[in-house]
Design a protein around this motif. Structure first.
Motif, mmCIF file in Angstrom:
data_model
loop_
_atom_site.group_PDB
_atom_site.id
_atom_site.type_symbol
_atom_site.label_atom_id
_atom_site.label_comp_id
_atom_site.label_asym_id
_atom_site.label_seq_id
_atom_site.Cartn_x
_atom_site.Cartn_y
_atom_site.Cartn_z
ATOM 1 N N LEU A 131 10.598 -13.716 -18.011
ATOM 2 C CA LEU A 131 11.068 -13.223 -19.303
ATOM 3 C C LEU A 131 9.861 -12.761 -20.096
ATOM 4 O O LEU A 131 8.845 -13.462 -20.160
ATOM 5 N N MET A 132 9.943 -11.569 -20.720
ATOM 6 C CA MET A 132 8.833 -11.054 -21.523
ATOM 7 C C MET A 132 9.358 -10.509 -22.846
ATOM 8 O O MET A 132 10.268 -9.672 -22.883
ATOM 9 N N LEU A 133 8.771 -11.004 -23.948
ATOM 10 C CA LEU A 133 9.096 -10.553 -25.293
ATOM 11 C C LEU A 133 7.908 -9.784 -25.860
ATOM 12 O O LEU A 133 6.747 -10.166 -25.640
ATOM 13 N N ASN A 134 8.195 -8.715 -26.614
ATOM 14 C CA ASN A 134 7.131 -7.863 -27.144
ATOM 15 C C ASN A 134 7.266 -7.687 -28.651
ATOM 16 O O ASN A 134 8.371 -7.440 -29.147
ATOM 17 N N LYS A 171 12.268 -7.811 -21.628
ATOM 18 C CA LYS A 171 12.366 -7.638 -20.179
ATOM 19 C C LYS A 171 12.672 -8.973 -19.506
ATOM 20 O O LYS A 171 12.022 -9.987 -19.764
ATOM 21 N N VAL A 172 13.690 -8.980 -18.659
ATOM 22 C CA VAL A 172 13.985 -10.128 -17.806
ATOM 23 C C VAL A 172 13.924 -9.646 -16.362
ATOM 24 O O VAL A 172 14.255 -8.488 -16.067
ATOM 25 N N GLY A 173 13.483 -10.518 -15.462
ATOM 26 C CA GLY A 173 13.339 -10.063 -14.096
ATOM 27 C C GLY A 173 13.164 -11.189 -13.113
ATOM 28 O O GLY A 173 13.188 -12.382 -13.466
ATOM 29 N N LEU A 174 12.980 -10.793 -11.858
ATOM 30 C CA LEU A 174 12.747 -11.754 -10.791
ATOM 31 C C LEU A 174 11.721 -11.198 -9.821
ATOM 32 O O LEU A 174 11.562 -9.981 -9.674
ATOM 33 N N GLN A 201 15.248 -4.106 -18.425
ATOM 34 C CA GLN A 201 14.716 -3.985 -19.781
ATOM 35 C C GLN A 201 15.875 -3.838 -20.755
ATOM 36 O O GLN A 201 16.625 -2.867 -20.706
ATOM 37 N N ILE A 202 16.004 -4.818 -21.664
ATOM 38 C CA ILE A 202 17.106 -4.862 -22.614
ATOM 39 C C ILE A 202 16.682 -4.163 -23.908
ATOM 40 O O ILE A 202 15.608 -4.451 -24.442
ATOM 41 N N PRO A 203 17.478 -3.247 -24.448
ATOM 42 C CA PRO A 203 17.073 -2.454 -25.615
ATOM 43 C C PRO A 203 17.175 -3.227 -26.930
ATOM 44 O O PRO A 203 18.141 -3.079 -27.684
ATOM 45 N N THR A 204 16.157 -4.034 -27.209
ATOM 46 C CA THR A 204 16.134 -4.819 -28.448
ATOM 47 C C THR A 204 15.248 -4.199 -29.527
ATOM 48 O O THR A 204 15.214 -4.688 -30.656
ATOM 49 N N GLY A 205 14.502 -3.134 -29.203
ATOM 50 C CA GLY A 205 13.628 -2.483 -30.173
ATOM 51 C C GLY A 205 14.382 -1.498 -31.058
ATOM 52 O O GLY A 205 15.341 -0.849 -30.629
ATOM 53 N N ASP A 206 13.935 -1.347 -32.301
ATOM 54 C CA ASP A 206 14.597 -0.472 -33.279
ATOM 55 C C ASP A 206 14.330 0.996 -32.957
ATOM 56 O O ASP A 206 13.229 1.369 -32.538
ATOM 57 N N SER A 231 13.381 1.801 -26.507
ATOM 58 C CA SER A 231 13.955 2.951 -25.810
ATOM 59 C C SER A 231 15.428 3.147 -26.154
ATOM 60 O O SER A 231 15.950 4.252 -26.022
ATOM 61 N N GLY A 232 16.106 2.066 -26.558
ATOM 62 C CA GLY A 232 17.520 2.147 -26.863
ATOM 63 C C GLY A 232 18.425 2.141 -25.652
ATOM 64 O O GLY A 232 19.652 2.129 -25.787
ATOM 65 N N SER A 233 17.846 2.140 -24.463
ATOM 66 C CA SER A 233 18.632 2.202 -23.228
ATOM 67 C C SER A 233 18.389 0.972 -22.365
ATOM 68 O O SER A 233 17.304 0.391 -22.373
ATOM 69 N N ASN A 234 19.408 0.596 -21.615
ATOM 70 C CA ASN A 234 19.211 -0.385 -20.556
ATOM 71 C C ASN A 234 18.427 0.299 -19.441
ATOM 72 O O ASN A 234 18.826 1.373 -18.964
ATOM 73 N N THR A 235 17.327 -0.304 -19.052
ATOM 74 C CA THR A 235 16.439 0.320 -18.073
ATOM 75 C C THR A 235 16.234 -0.617 -16.887
ATOM 76 O O THR A 235 15.941 -1.805 -17.071
ATOM 77 N N PHE A 236 16.401 -0.078 -15.692
ATOM 78 C CA PHE A 236 16.190 -0.855 -14.469
ATOM 79 C C PHE A 236 14.833 -0.511 -13.889
ATOM 80 O O PHE A 236 14.446 0.660 -13.827
ATOM 81 N N GLU A 237 14.121 -1.541 -13.459
ATOM 82 C CA GLU A 237 12.783 -1.365 -12.898
ATOM 83 C C GLU A 237 12.728 -2.058 -11.541
ATOM 84 O O GLU A 237 13.092 -3.233 -11.422
ATOM 85 N N LEU A 238 12.269 -1.339 -10.526
ATOM 86 C CA LEU A 238 12.209 -1.876 -9.170
ATOM 87 C C LEU A 238 10.844 -1.551 -8.575
ATOM 88 O O LEU A 238 10.327 -0.446 -8.754
ATOM 89 N N GLY A 239 10.286 -2.529 -7.850
ATOM 90 C CA GLY A 239 8.979 -2.279 -7.258
ATOM 91 C C GLY A 239 8.585 -3.349 -6.260
ATOM 92 O O GLY A 239 9.346 -4.276 -5.956
#
Length: 358
Positions: free
Chosen positions: A125-128, A162-165, A184-189, A216-224
């Motif tokens: 879990l990451m908070l910014n 951001k939440v992830g595994l 990435q959950i859109p919690t920023g204004d 970003s206002g959008s739900n964002t998926f990140e894979l790597g």
């Protein structure tokens, strides 16, 4: 994505896969009673390591990035050139952009939490919290190079969460390879406003451009995927991360797809200090859509002036204090900047972080 980007991604994935399945005989041995300074990637790499079952980690990172002057593609462009030649895409009046960014600073405070329910799975879990400040120059009237003066805009607040595994794919004393998957959950204004100086020498409050918003206002998926290698007093590794917005935000746009490739090498200097060098390549698309409340005659209001191809170099130090506390530093400079449209140039970035696992 371009042919070059797809090729680079394929080559990098092949390299990491081969490395992870390479000769498993190495000189590095895990010492579970002693924390080695080179056991982690440079502090600027997120999601670089996993934990043993039941282990918890807390981290704090502070990032400070400075931007100055402007570039059109790969080439520098002056403020006067922007004000007299770059079209205003939001109408005929004024015919060109009349407000030009000069400098920008972004300060980010990042709190990270990791927990491993099993040896093969680590949750993250990451908070910014973000602080942005930009200085701009306003030109007088519809044409010409007469400057009215400078003004500052600011924004601050919670960014996206951001939440992830991290899932273990391969692990031995020399090679470690894991999967990264994040949401990435859109919690920023997205509605930050500021008072601006207009070309008609008036002060008015407007919604700030995309670069000054907090999320970003959008739900964002990140894979790597991430690879770490160890031998003697050296460590090396690489990471591939691809992110994509899954929906259009409430303001009518979504950030472009982004691919990031990074590789690093580190060396232990003594029992509590190691150094590192890292290269990062980023390619990202322009913003898709637009916010109809962002239409000022400034380069940062144009969705096409976002994204591009960038190559950065980073130099770092990792330290271990009292065999428990990890403090790390990294300094980043640009090697190549090929921006979409007209954008500000990155000058430098400094990252410092603290990590403790228990």
């Amino acid at each position: 994505m371009s042919f070059f980007t797809k090729t680079a991604c394929a080559v990098a994935i092949s390299f990491l896969s081969i490395s992870a399945q390479a000769n498993e005989t190495g000189d590095h041995q895990h010492d579970h009673t002693k924390i080695l300074p080179q056991a982690h990637a440079p502090i600027g790499v997120m999601g670089d390591h996993m934990h043993n079952k039941g282990e918890f980690m807390f981290s704090y990172r502070y990032m400070d990035m400075d931007m100055a002057d402007n570039t059109q593609g790969r080439h520098n462009i002056s403020s006067d050139e922007i004000a007299t030649t770059v079209p205003n895409v939001f109408g005929d009046m004024p015919p060109t952009v009349r407000v030009v960014p000069q400098t920008m600073t972004t300060k980010m405070h990042m709190l990270g939490f990791m927990y491993a329910p099993t040896n093969d799975l680590t949750l993250m879990l990451m908070l910014n919290y973000i602080e942005r400040e930009m200085t701009l120059t306003t030109y007088a009237g519809m044409t010409g190079t007469t400057q009215l003066g400078d003004f500052d805009t600011e924004s601050s607040g919670l960014g996206d969460t951001k939440v992830g595994l991290l899932y273990r794919l391969h692990d031995n004393d020399t090679h470690h390879f894991h999967l990264n998957a994040n949401w990435q959950i859109p919690t920023g204004d997205l509605e930050e406003e500021a008072e601006v100086l207009t070309p008609m020498n008036m002060r008015t409050t407007l919604r700030m451009p995309y670069a000054m918003q907090l999320g970003s206002g959008s739900n964002t998926f990140e894979l790597g995927t991430t690879y770490n290698g160890y031998a003697n007093k050296s460590n090396w590794g690489g990471q591939i991360m691809y992110s994509k917005a899954l929906d259009t935000n409430d303001e009518g746009y979504q950030v472009g797809d982004k691919l990031q490739l990074t590789a690093w090498y580190g060396h232990q200097l003594n029992d509590f200090l190691s150094s590192s060098i890292r290269l990062t390549y980023i390619t990202s698309d322009e913003i898709d859509g637009m916010d109809t409340e962002i239409t000022a005659p400034v380069t940062t209001a144009n969705p096409e002036n976002y994204g591009g191809n960038y190559l950065n170099a980073s130099f770092g130090l990792n330290t271990v204090i009292a065999n428990k506390h990890r403090v790390a530093f990294e300094y980043t400079v640009p090697l190549e900047q090929n921006a979409n449209g007209v954008q500000m140039k990155m000058d430098k970035m400094f990252t410092v972080g603290y990590q403790i696992a228990f």
